[in-house]
Design a protein around this motif. Structure first.
Motif, mmCIF file in Angstrom:
data_model
loop_
_atom_site.group_PDB
_atom_site.id
_atom_site.type_symbol
_atom_site.label_atom_id
_atom_site.label_comp_id
_atom_site.label_asym_id
_atom_site.label_seq_id
_atom_site.Cartn_x
_atom_site.Cartn_y
_atom_site.Cartn_z
ATOM 1 N N ASN A 1 -8.074 -3.787 2.107
ATOM 2 C CA ASN A 1 -9.410 -3.977 2.658
ATOM 3 C C ASN A 1 -9.828 -2.727 3.422
ATOM 4 O OD1 ASN A 1 -8.121 -4.020 5.120
ATOM 5 N ND2 ASN A 1 -7.978 -6.267 5.154
ATOM 6 N N ASP A 2 -11.063 -2.764 3.917
ATOM 7 C CA ASP A 2 -11.624 -1.570 4.555
ATOM 8 C C ASP A 2 -10.863 -1.197 5.823
ATOM 9 O OD1 ASP A 2 -13.435 -1.464 2.548
ATOM 10 O OD2 ASP A 2 -15.186 -2.024 3.761
ATOM 11 N N ARG B 1 -5.024 3.719 7.295
ATOM 12 C CA ARG B 1 -4.180 4.648 6.520
ATOM 13 C C ARG B 1 -4.822 6.047 6.499
ATOM 14 N NH1 ARG B 1 -3.330 1.748 0.914
ATOM 15 N NH2 ARG B 1 -2.379 3.772 0.423
ATOM 16 N N LEU B 2 -6.135 6.060 6.356
ATOM 17 C CA LEU B 2 -6.821 7.354 6.352
ATOM 18 C C LEU B 2 -6.688 8.049 7.707
ATOM 19 C CD1 LEU B 2 -8.671 9.401 4.911
ATOM 20 C CD2 LEU B 2 -10.633 8.075 5.721
ATOM 21 N N GLY B 3 -6.808 7.261 8.775
ATOM 22 C CA GLY B 3 -6.665 7.841 10.103
ATOM 23 C C GLY B 3 -5.283 8.415 10.333
ATOM 24 N N ALA B 4 -4.284 7.701 9.847
ATOM 25 C CA ALA B 4 -2.917 8.199 9.999
ATOM 26 C C ALA B 4 -2.708 9.475 9.203
ATOM 27 C CB ALA B 4 -1.938 7.110 9.557
ATOM 28 N N SER C 1 -19.125 1.890 3.967
ATOM 29 C CA SER C 1 -18.565 0.955 3.001
ATOM 30 C C SER C 1 -18.501 1.578 1.605
ATOM 31 C CB SER C 1 -19.420 -0.322 2.984
ATOM 32 O OG SER C 1 -18.903 -1.245 2.047
ATOM 33 N N ARG C 2 -19.539 2.292 1.230
ATOM 34 C CA ARG C 2 -19.546 2.949 -0.082
ATOM 35 C C ARG C 2 -18.483 4.047 -0.144
ATOM 36 N NH1 ARG C 2 -26.074 3.611 -0.737
ATOM 37 N NH2 ARG C 2 -26.524 1.457 -1.379
ATOM 38 N N ALA C 3 -18.346 4.796 0.949
ATOM 39 C CA ALA C 3 -17.355 5.879 0.964
ATOM 40 C C ALA C 3 -15.944 5.319 0.836
ATOM 41 C CB ALA C 3 -17.500 6.690 2.254
ATOM 42 N N LEU C 4 -15.680 4.204 1.501
ATOM 43 C CA LEU C 4 -14.346 3.599 1.407
ATOM 44 C C LEU C 4 -14.095 3.053 0.004
ATOM 45 C CD1 LEU C 4 -14.110 1.762 4.858
ATOM 46 C CD2 LEU C 4 -12.830 3.779 4.105
ATOM 47 N N ALA C 5 -15.106 2.467 -0.604
ATOM 48 C CA ALA C 5 -14.943 1.970 -1.981
ATOM 49 C C ALA C 5 -14.666 3.124 -2.935
ATOM 50 C CB ALA C 5 -16.204 1.212 -2.395
ATOM 51 N N LYS C 6 -15.362 4.208 -2.739
ATOM 52 C CA LYS C 6 -15.142 5.389 -3.588
ATOM 53 C C LYS C 6 -13.743 5.957 -3.360
ATOM 54 C CE LYS C 6 -17.341 9.817 -4.711
ATOM 55 N NZ LYS C 6 -18.475 10.716 -4.373
ATOM 56 N N LEU C 7 -13.325 6.001 -2.099
ATOM 57 C CA LEU C 7 -11.986 6.500 -1.774
ATOM 58 C C LEU C 7 -10.910 5.623 -2.429
ATOM 59 C CD1 LEU C 7 -10.272 8.517 -0.060
ATOM 60 C CD2 LEU C 7 -10.380 6.838 1.796
ATOM 61 N N ARG C 8 -11.138 4.337 -2.382
ATOM 62 C CA ARG C 8 -10.181 3.402 -2.979
ATOM 63 C C ARG C 8 -10.099 3.634 -4.491
ATOM 64 N NH1 ARG C 8 -12.500 -0.782 -1.312
ATOM 65 N NH2 ARG C 8 -11.430 -0.931 0.701
ATOM 66 N N ASN C 9 -11.224 3.784 -5.136
ATOM 67 C CA ASN C 9 -11.242 4.032 -6.579
ATOM 68 C C ASN C 9 -10.543 5.355 -6.912
ATOM 69 O OD1 ASN C 9 -12.591 1.675 -7.132
ATOM 70 N ND2 ASN C 9 -14.631 2.655 -7.012
#
Lengths: 234, 190
Positions: free
Chosen positions: A3-4, A10-13, B176-184
């Motif tokens: 999830n977000d 994880r990104l922060g770490a 939210s869009r940036a995180l979705a893109k990062l996840r992809n």
């Protein structure tokens, strides 16, 4: 699939770093900036006070009063007294308060004595319209009665020449009215004067005398201008 | 101190501490400014260090604090606004520094020592960090900036909106869009 919140963690770490501690130079620079800002703020406040003072002194009396009352945050009575003491004329509704406080609300106005001086001079000279009756009260209301004007100069008395050739004036000191009109030239007719001494009554037109021509040496009776009371009051 | 401190109770307490110092800062209390500087310096340095070398990042942080003191009269009081306002100043200083460096010679971003990654963390942790960092580098500059402000500077969406001069709703949507893109990107890479 994360999830977000977990992905952010994880990104922060992954991006986290351990930055160095701030050095002494950075604190010195910060302290200098704070001192400079304090000086700037103080100077700005002083300048603002000077500008406000100028605005107050340039404004109308009502504006000056409002500015002083607002600056002092006092009651209208105190503000009014302050304006009067400061030599600023308060607004008209508050002038009685200043007077009750024994303050001169109009210190900048001319001296009342100098304003009234011409009126006294006019009265002394007897000029028309000058006030009459004792010392003038500058605070008293204007008189409701019409001012008494000084007596006008005596009108010129026209002494008509008698048209009747037989009408003559008696010699001075010979008639009953001797001394009454000492300056009238013999041979002229003086208009009669009323008994009460008021305005002179116009003289009637002389009537032609049907009587025969008098004999030289006789003095004929006075006819023209000889109304009741004529030549009296000597 | 890590970039995710403000997602914890300690981070919230630190934010409250800074907020309590703001009135003193507005009154030009030197002690208040020193406390703010000391508390926010790690996050300010980390954010500046993402774009500047170590020395320039420290200079940028110091310059940002000096500008903040000079402009404190223009700051509109809000409990959550001060940090967003301060990071906005730092962002402008970093941009000015980057422009100045671009005219002279390009410099690499700071590679601070990474905390919390002891050798015992293992190879997996390092591989995961490398994976997510590689995916992060493929995001657009605006997406990276929002996520850096979120996880490195530790700002909330409302504070990021103040920093970037945008609406909070737009920031939440963009994040939210940036995180979705990062996840992809991470799934594609793996």
């Amino acid at each position: 699939m994360t999830n977000d919140a977990e992905l952010l963690s994880r990104l922060g770490a992954a991006l986290a770093v351990a930055p160095p501690e701030p050095d002494a130079a950075a604190f010195d620079a910060l302290a200098g900036a704070v001192r400079a800002k304090r000086i700037e703020r103080t100077q700005a406040l002083q300048q603002e006070a000077r500008d406000e003072r100028r605005r107050v002194l340039r404004g109308s009396p009502a504006r000056r009063y409002a500015a002083i009352a607002a600056a002092l945050a006092v009651s209208p009575v105190v503000a009014c007294a302050t304006t009067a003491v400061a030599g600023i004329e308060p607004p008209a509704p508050l002038r009685p308060i200043a007077e009750l406080l024994g303050l001169d609300p109009t210190p900048a106005s001319p001296d009342p004595a100098s304003v009234d001086a011409p009126a006294y001079e006019s009265q002394a000279l007897g000029a028309p319209g000058a006030p009459v009756g004792g010392v003038a009260d500058t605070d008293a209301p204007a008189p409701t009665v019409a001012p008494v004007t000084a007596a006008p100069a005596s009108p010129v008395t026209t002494v008509p020449v008698a048209e009747h050739p037989h009408t003559t004036m008696p010699e001075a000191g010979t008639g009953p009215s001797s001394g009454a009109v000492p300056n009238i030239t013999p041979g002229t007719t003086v208009p009669p004067t009323a008994d009460d001494g008021s305005d002179p009554v116009p003289a009637p037109e002389p009537t032609p005398d049907p009587a025969p021509a008098p004999t030289p040496g006789n003095t004929p009776p006075t006819t023209g201008g000889g109304g009741p009371g004529a030549n009296r009051g000597g | 101190m890590t970039g995710t401190d403000h997602t914890t109770a300690d981070g919230a307490a630190l934010r409250d501490d800074v907020a309590s110092l703001v009135p003193g800062a507005r009154a030009l209390d030197q002690h208040a400014w020193e406390c703010i500087f000391r508390q926010l310096h790690p996050r300010l340095s980390a954010y500046a260090g993402r774009s500047l070398d170590r020395e320039s990042a420290q200079d940028a942080v110091s310059e940002a604090m000096t500008r903040a003191v000079d402009r404190i009269d223009t700051f509109t009081w809000d409990d959550s606004a001060f940090e967003g306002w301060l990071f906005g100043i730092l962002r402008n200083v970093v941009r000015d520094t980057q422009r100045a460096h671009a005219r002279s010679a390009p410099r690499a971003a700071t590679q601070f020592e990474r905390p919390g990654h002891e050798p015992s963390d293992g190879i997996l942790a390092r591989e995961e960090a490398a994976e997510i960092t590689a995916a992060f580098a493929r995001l657009s500059p605006s997406e990276r900036e929002i996520l850096e402000l979120r996880v490195v500077a530790g700002l909330t969406a409302d504070e990021i909106a103040i920093t970037l001069g945008k609406r909070p709703g737009a920031i939440r949507t963009a994040q939210s869009r940036a995180l979705a893109k990062l996840r992809n990107l991470m799934e594609t890479t793996s």
